[in-house]
Design an enzyme around this catalytic site. Structure first.
Site, PDB file in Angstrom:
ATOM      1  N   HIS A 160       3.860   3.869  12.544  1.00  0.00           N
ATOM      2  CA  HIS A 160       2.759   4.681  13.049  1.00  0.00           C
ATOM      3  C   HIS A 160       3.203   5.667  14.136  1.00  0.00           C
ATOM      4  O   HIS A 160       2.361   6.332  14.736  1.00  0.00           O
ATOM      5  CB  HIS A 160       1.597   3.828  13.570  1.00  0.00           C
ATOM      6  CG  HIS A 160       0.891   3.039  12.511  1.00  0.00           C
ATOM      7  ND1 HIS A 160      -0.410   2.613  12.644  1.00  0.00           N
ATOM      8  CD2 HIS A 160       1.298   2.597  11.307  1.00  0.00           C
ATOM      9  CE1 HIS A 160      -0.768   1.934  11.571  1.00  0.00           C
ATOM     10  NE2 HIS A 160       0.263   1.919  10.745  1.00  0.00           N
ATOM     11  N   ASP A 172      -0.534   4.266   0.838  1.00  0.00           N
ATOM     12  CA  ASP A 172      -1.057   5.211   1.827  1.00  0.00           C
ATOM     13  C   ASP A 172      -0.346   5.029   3.159  1.00  0.00           C
ATOM     14  O   ASP A 172       0.161   3.958   3.481  1.00  0.00           O
ATOM     15  CB  ASP A 172      -2.568   5.064   2.000  1.00  0.00           C
ATOM     16  CG  ASP A 172      -3.003   3.666   2.433  1.00  0.00           C
ATOM     17  OD1 ASP A 172      -2.423   2.680   1.930  1.00  0.00           O
ATOM     18  OD2 ASP A 172      -3.918   3.542   3.272  1.00  0.00           O
ATOM     19  N   HIS A 232       0.833  -1.200   0.000  1.00  0.00           N
ATOM     20  CA  HIS A 232       0.000   0.000   0.000  1.00  0.00           C
ATOM     21  C   HIS A 232       0.864   1.246   0.000  1.00  0.00           C
ATOM     22  O   HIS A 232       1.920   1.304   0.641  1.00  0.00           O
ATOM     23  CB  HIS A 232      -0.943   0.013   1.209  1.00  0.00           C
ATOM     24  CG  HIS A 232      -0.256  -0.033   2.546  1.00  0.00           C
ATOM     25  ND1 HIS A 232       0.123   1.107   3.229  1.00  0.00           N
ATOM     26  CD2 HIS A 232       0.110  -1.066   3.334  1.00  0.00           C
ATOM     27  CE1 HIS A 232       0.687   0.760   4.380  1.00  0.00           C
ATOM     28  NE2 HIS A 232       0.704  -0.558   4.462  1.00  0.00           N
ATOM     29  N   GLU A 251      -5.145   0.800   2.645  1.00  0.00           N
ATOM     30  CA  GLU A 251      -4.856  -0.224   3.653  1.00  0.00           C
ATOM     31  C   GLU A 251      -4.911   0.352   5.054  1.00  0.00           C
ATOM     32  O   GLU A 251      -5.396  -0.297   5.987  1.00  0.00           O
ATOM     33  CB  GLU A 251      -3.476  -0.836   3.398  1.00  0.00           C
ATOM     34  CG  GLU A 251      -3.237  -2.159   4.123  1.00  0.00           C
ATOM     35  CD  GLU A 251      -2.714  -1.996   5.552  1.00  0.00           C
ATOM     36  OE1 GLU A 251      -2.768  -2.972   6.322  1.00  0.00           O
ATOM     37  OE2 GLU A 251      -2.262  -0.894   5.904  1.00  0.00           O
ATOM     38  N   GLU A 252      -4.427   1.580   5.215  1.00  0.00           N
ATOM     39  CA  GLU A 252      -4.394   2.196   6.536  1.00  0.00           C
ATOM     40  C   GLU A 252      -5.737   2.811   6.928  1.00  0.00           C
ATOM     41  O   GLU A 252      -5.910   3.244   8.065  1.00  0.00           O
ATOM     42  CB  GLU A 252      -3.311   3.285   6.590  1.00  0.00           C
ATOM     43  CG  GLU A 252      -1.897   2.796   6.328  1.00  0.00           C
ATOM     44  CD  GLU A 252      -1.340   1.963   7.468  1.00  0.00           C
ATOM     45  OE1 GLU A 252      -2.107   1.588   8.373  1.00  0.00           O
ATOM     46  OE2 GLU A 252      -0.128   1.672   7.443  1.00  0.00           O
ATOM     47  N   ASP A 274       6.614   1.675   6.955  1.00  0.00           N
ATOM     48  CA  ASP A 274       5.260   1.163   6.686  1.00  0.00           C
ATOM     49  C   ASP A 274       4.582   1.979   5.595  1.00  0.00           C
ATOM     50  O   ASP A 274       3.814   2.871   5.880  1.00  0.00           O
ATOM     51  CB  ASP A 274       4.442   1.205   7.979  1.00  0.00           C
ATOM     52  CG  ASP A 274       3.114   0.488   7.875  1.00  0.00           C
ATOM     53  OD1 ASP A 274       2.899  -0.247   6.894  1.00  0.00           O
ATOM     54  OD2 ASP A 274       2.288   0.663   8.783  1.00  0.00           O
ATOM     55  N   GLU A 286       4.503  -5.801   4.408  1.00  0.00           N
ATOM     56  CA  GLU A 286       4.283  -5.243   5.743  1.00  0.00           C
ATOM     57  C   GLU A 286       5.540  -5.393   6.601  1.00  0.00           C
ATOM     58  O   GLU A 286       6.258  -6.393   6.500  1.00  0.00           O
ATOM     59  CB  GLU A 286       3.107  -5.932   6.429  1.00  0.00           C
ATOM     60  CG  GLU A 286       1.753  -5.605   5.858  1.00  0.00           C
ATOM     61  CD  GLU A 286       1.340  -4.156   6.083  1.00  0.00           C
ATOM     62  OE1 GLU A 286       1.933  -3.476   6.950  1.00  0.00           O
ATOM     63  OE2 GLU A 286       0.425  -3.701   5.388  1.00  0.00           O
TER      64      GLU A 286
END
Length: 378
Positions: free
Chosen positions: A351, A71, A69, A136-137, A102, A165
């Site tokens: 994150h 995003d 992903h 995805e997020e 990520d 991931e």
């Protein structure tokens, strides 16, 4: 900033794009341009406000799909970052920026691995594919799940899927994910009767009623797990009740909870057992369920074997197979019979403020991805 590594250069270019979910902000076009130069056939698949694409090289044979992903999660207050989150910065061999771990580092490593592999094996066996989303997020309703359905309708589900991931714990490849627990969430509203705290006999306090129920749910043994999965867990994430006043018994209380469950129990069994406990306590309630992912497991086989062997040959590490952690888009791909493995950089800062990744790690990741390609498609 001067860099010499193709993987690092591309990671930096991706970080510069503010692709906060579900925005892509041009990340996918960067990837598509590189893939088309290698002879990939690319289909852009926008759904809603989400950008996705499917790219494939090769005419027949088994397919190894790289999935990921573009995003990223929001940064939070950018003033809390020591460095601007969308201006990649390298210091002491560490690359800082939102998405570094990520998972823009993984995406760059996938592209450069494929570029090197195709250069060395232009007539490779089978097919190489990319399944890339920008959802995805976020709520994940217009991303991978829609692309997989599109593939299913065309009988084009890949045999193998390598998801980028950030799976690693301390060193690249020390942990790979060969499965994930299921995730079943619920929003429970328990109804009572609002009243004055001085006259409890004229009211019915739903917080008092739910307290022993939550204790029982938390103490319940839902299963004992198995060789691949830990025991199912029940966790309360939110409780909301009351008017804000100190002298009012609330009329309702809302509880949000989640099961992370193994293959030893089904979502329907969890729902039924929860309902039995609620009904036993004679609650007046409403409950809404949200199944965001079924558990899946890729046992030992061509993809797991190739991944473990590649990591061992290039790093000397013995990989741990794990199903821990949250959900990933692998949950949308695995149910159709595709073998799924997640392999990416160290996840210590994902994150977080000042997210970062080791430059050496993403370069090594590219080499590992290339070796997996060689084992499966050369």
């Amino acid at each position: 900033m001067t860099t010499v590594s193709p993987t690092l250069d591309l990671t930096c270019e991706l970080i510069r794009r503010r692709s906060v979910t579900p925005a892509d902000d041009g990340c996918q076009e960067l990837m598509i341009e590189r893939l088309q130069a290698l002879g990939f056939c690319v289909v852009r698949l926008p759904f809603g406000n989400v950008d996705n694409f499917w790219a494939v090289r090769g005419e027949s044979g088994p397919t190894l799909c790289f999935a990921g992903h573009t995003d990223v999660v929001p940064t939070g207050p950018e003033g809390d970052w020591q460095r601007p989150p969308f201006e990649p910065h390298i210091e002491d061999g560490i690359l800082y920026g939102r998405g570094a771990a990520d998972m823009k580092g993984s995406l760059a490593a996938m592209i450069t691995a494929v570029e090197q592999f195709v250069t060395e094996h232009p007539d490779h066996h089978g097919q190489i594919a990319f399944l890339i989303t920008s959802d995805e997020e976020g709520i994940a309703v217009d991303g991978t799940i829609k692309v997989v359905e599109w593939l299913r309708e065309r009988d084009a589900i890949p045999e193998w899927c390598l998801v980028g991931e950030p799976s690693s714990s301390k060193h690249v490849g020390d942990v790979i994910k060969n499965g994930r627990r299921g995730s079943l969430g619920a929003e429970l509203v328990v109804k009572g009767i609002q009243g004055h705290v001085a006259y409890p006999h004229l009211a019915d306090n739903p917080i008092h009623r739910i307290a022993p129920v939550l204790a029982e749910l938390a103490e319940e043994c839902w299963d004992n797990g198995n060789d691949f999965f830990p025991a199912t867990s029940f966790q309360v994430s939110n409780i909301q009740g009351g008017t804000g006043a100190t002298n009012v018994i609330p009329g309702t209380v809302k509880v949000v909870f989640n099961f992370r469950f193994s293959t030893e129990v089904t979502a329907e069994q969890l729902k039924a057992r929860t309902k039995a406990i609620l009904d036993k306590h004679r609650l007046n309630y409403e409950i809404q369920w949200n199944l965001s992912g079924q558990p899946f497991l890729t046992a030992e086989g061509p993809l797991v074997d190739a991944t473990v062997a590649s990591i061992r040959e290039l790093t000397g590490r013995q990989t741990e197979l794990s199903t821990a952690g949250g959900t990933s888009d692998g949950r949308f791909i695995a149910p159709y019979g595709c073998q799924v493995v997640e392999l990416g950089p160290v996840n210590a800062t994902i994150h977080k403020v000042d997210e970062c990744v080791s430059v050496a790690d993403i370069e090594q990741l590219s080499v590992i991805y290339q070796r997996i390609l060689e084992k499966l498609l050369s």
